[in-house]
Every structure is written in C-alpha cells, then in structure tokens.
Design an enzyme around this catalytic site. Structure first.
Site, mmCIF file in Angstrom:
data_model
loop_
_atom_site.group_PDB
_atom_site.id
_atom_site.type_symbol
_atom_site.label_atom_id
_atom_site.label_comp_id
_atom_site.label_asym_id
_atom_site.label_seq_id
_atom_site.Cartn_x
_atom_site.Cartn_y
_atom_site.Cartn_z
ATOM 1 N N ALA A 10 0.811 -1.229 0.000
ATOM 2 C CA ALA A 10 0.000 0.000 0.000
ATOM 3 C C ALA A 10 0.841 1.275 0.000
ATOM 4 C CB ALA A 10 -0.924 -0.002 1.220
ATOM 5 N N GLY A 12 5.093 3.280 -0.197
ATOM 6 C CA GLY A 12 6.561 3.276 -0.299
ATOM 7 C C GLY A 12 7.144 2.231 -1.239
ATOM 8 N N ASP A 32 -1.282 -6.012 2.876
ATOM 9 C CA ASP A 32 -1.006 -4.847 3.738
ATOM 10 C C ASP A 32 -2.116 -4.727 4.770
ATOM 11 O OD1 ASP A 32 -0.208 -2.157 4.689
ATOM 12 O OD2 ASP A 32 0.982 -2.074 2.851
ATOM 13 N N ASP A 41 -2.511 -8.308 9.364
ATOM 14 C CA ASP A 41 -1.522 -7.704 10.256
ATOM 15 C C ASP A 41 -0.379 -8.697 10.424
ATOM 16 O OD1 ASP A 41 0.021 -6.632 12.211
ATOM 17 O OD2 ASP A 41 -1.598 -6.316 13.662
ATOM 18 N N LEU A 42 0.734 -8.423 9.765
ATOM 19 C CA LEU A 42 1.871 -9.350 9.796
ATOM 20 C C LEU A 42 2.644 -9.256 11.110
ATOM 21 C CD1 LEU A 42 3.000 -8.802 6.098
ATOM 22 C CD2 LEU A 42 1.681 -10.723 7.019
ATOM 23 N N GLY A 71 7.055 -3.353 6.709
ATOM 24 C CA GLY A 71 7.841 -3.163 7.923
ATOM 25 C C GLY A 71 7.591 -1.789 8.486
ATOM 26 N N SER A 114 17.731 -3.704 6.106
ATOM 27 C CA SER A 114 18.099 -2.293 6.249
ATOM 28 C C SER A 114 19.608 -2.203 6.440
ATOM 29 C CB SER A 114 17.419 -1.675 7.467
ATOM 30 O OG SER A 114 17.941 -0.380 7.723
ATOM 31 N N TYR A 164 14.823 -1.965 16.176
ATOM 32 C CA TYR A 164 14.745 -1.854 14.711
ATOM 33 C C TYR A 164 15.999 -2.422 14.054
ATOM 34 C CZ TYR A 164 14.649 0.131 10.054
ATOM 35 O OH TYR A 164 14.697 0.272 8.685
ATOM 36 N N LYS A 168 16.415 -6.096 11.953
ATOM 37 C CA LYS A 168 16.892 -6.169 10.572
ATOM 38 C C LYS A 168 18.198 -6.969 10.480
ATOM 39 C CE LYS A 168 13.715 -3.524 8.517
ATOM 40 N NZ LYS A 168 12.816 -4.032 7.469
#
Ligand code: NAI
Length: 275
Positions: A10, A12, A32, A41-42, A71, A114, A164, A168
């Site tokens: 949905a 980016g 999404d 909802d992942l 993410g 990331s 975060y 990653k």
C-alpha cells in the site's frame, strides 16, 4: 506470466515494487493493513497465518515469488511490535509460503532488511539469539528492555532504534542461514535480502520531517552519492531478484544505500575466514 505476493504493497517501496512487477506483465497479490488484496496484520501470528492461507488460495497453490517489504521504522514506540513486524512478519510468512513457492518453475523470494543492521551500533546480541530461536514472546519483552540502554536524546526521536536495527540484523542472518538449507536451495527457491539506506517514503518522512527539509549532506549518516533513494530505486532490485534469470544468487545481502555502508565500514567486507 507469474504470480507474485508483495507485502507492504500500500505504500513506499512495496507499492513501487508491486507497480514494477505489474508493469512486467505479472499478477501481484498485494498484502497490507489497508488498500490491498489481502488485508493482514503481519505483526501477529494470526495475521501471518491468514495471509499465508489467502495468498496460497489466490495463487492456486503455485507462487512464483514473494517480496517481503512490509515493515516499520525506528520511530515506532513499541519496540516489541517492531520485533514482531520486522522479523517474525517476513520470516513466518516466507516459511509458510515455501511449499507453494517450491511448486513454481523458478521461485524467488526477496526480503527488505536495512543498512541499519550494520550502520547502527546498537545491535543487541541477546535479542538476535531470541529472534533466530523463534521465541517471539521473550523477544518482544527483551526488545523493550534493550531499548532502555539507548541514549535519551536518540530515544526521543527513535524510540525503538535498537529493536529496529537488531530485527533487521537478525533478518539478514536468518536469510543467510535459511537460503542454503536443502528445502530452499535444492528446491530451487532462491532467497536474498536488500538492505536499503535512506529512502524517501512515508516511513522515513515520519521520522525526518517533510521532503523539502531533506539535505543529504546534513544527514546523520554519510551519503556518498549526495542523494536520498526513491522507492523505485529499491523496486528495481526487488524485481531483478524475483526474475527467473536471477538464478545463481542466494543468501546474499545487497546494499542499496547510496554508499552509506561502504563509507561507514570500508573494511567491513569481505570478512576473512580464519582457521
Ligand atoms: P512505508 O511506511 O511507506 O510502507 C510500509 C508498508 O508496510 C505500509 O503500507 C504499511 O501499512 C505496511 N505495514 C506496516 N506494518 C504492517 C503490518 N503489521 N502488517 C502488514 N503491513 C504492514 O515504508 P517503506 O519505507 O516503504 O518501508 C518498506 C520497508 O523498508 C520496511 O521494512 C522498512 O523497515 C524498510 N526500510 C526503510 C527505509 C527507509 O529509509 N524508508 C530504510 C531501510 C529499510
């Protein structure tokens, strides 16, 4: 033409990836929280199971590829949720979809990690172990504790920076460990990671302000190319990894970050094997 699932479709990078794959003539199953073919909802086990079931049904049991892009960023307040969404989201989804991927002629999976995994000096080794062990509840609790060690000034703008970067980091390591296992590699299911740097998306703007405020030369991390990434810069490589012709790369991490990781760790790669 193929059928590909794209999470985070949905917005980016996920939206840009879905667009490139569709432009190449394929069918995209977007996943999404909103505005997607599969609403899930992942960040929860139930959401991941529902997504696996719905993608499997929509693909009629044969799926050519998955781009696990969904993410959240370090501005999210709940560090536990960051661990769930950014680590367990893609790993559980991919484990669940591996059987339907294995039925395709040239199955491919690509995950968005990331460059924070190697450029943020706040990787929590205990959290890495908990994530890789699949212990979600303990990992969520520990992620919140790990965040308490972050300097107050940084925590004010990035309340989950440690969780975060660590989620990653563990994700990239999971890909390396998983991609070479026989049930992936010998089934021909190739699995790689893209590690973006600063890419102008709603997620990034949520922590840095408006696009007009952005100046690559004033960014806290070095930006050798002097520009920020666009979602399309990541979507290009997502598409390349998903192509059947991309047939001899698995377990790799590709930095698509304008040179940030190379500038911060010029001698960080290759790592010599010691006897
Ligand atoms: P974005 O916010 O534009 O898009 C992320 C999408 O993921 C959204 O549509 C959102 O609804 C979806 N999503 C979030 N939580 C979800 C959940 N629990 N279940 C299902 N969908 C969920 O962000 P962007 O920048 O396109 O992020 C894509 C990926 O890139 C993320 O994994 C992010 O961590 C990663 N990333 C982003 C960087 C950046 O500078 N923008 C840098 C490095 C990595």
């Amino acid at each position: 033409m193929g059928i590909y699932a794209v999470t985070g479709s949905a917005s980016g990078m996920g939206a840009a990836s879905a667009a490139v794959i569709r432009e190449a003539g394929h069918t995209v199953i977007g996943v999404d929280l909103r505005d997607a073919d599969v609403l899930a909802d992942l960040g929860t086990a139930e959401g991941r199971a529902a997504a696996v079931a719905e993608i499997t049904a929509a693909s009629c049991g044969t799926l050519d590829g998955v781009a696990a892009v969904a993410g959240v960023g370090p501005a999210m307040k709940d560090a536990g949720a960051v661990a769930s969404i950014n680590y367990f989201g893609p790993t559980a989804l991919l484990e669940g979809l591996r059987p339907v991927l294995a039925r395709a002629r040239a199955p491919r999976a690509v995950v968005i990690g990331s460059n924070s995994s190697s450029t943020v000096p706040m990787i929590d080794p205990t959290l890495v172990d908990l994530l890789l062990a699949g212990d979600e509840e303990t990992a969520r609790e520990h992620a919140r504790i790990a965040q308490q060690g972050v300097p107050a000034e940084l925590a004010a703008t990035s309340p989950s920076i440690s969780a975060y970067a660590t989620s990653k980091f563990a994700l990239a390591r999971w890909v390396r460990r998983t991609a070479v296992r026989p049930e992936w590699a010998r089934e021909g299911v190739l699995l790689n990671v893209i590690a973006p740097g600063a890419v102008v998306t709603p997620l990034m703007l949520g922590s840095t302000g408006t696009a007009d405020d952005l100046d690559a030369d004033k960014f806290p991390t070095p930006m050798p190319l002097g520009v920020f990434g666009a979602p399309e810069d990541i979507a290009f490589w997502v598409h390349q990894f998903l192509r059947p012709e991309a047939r001899f790369t698995t377990g790799a991490t590709l930095y698509v970050d304008g040179g940030t990781d190379a500038a911060m760790r010029p001698d960080g790669q290759p790592t010599a094997l010691t006897l």
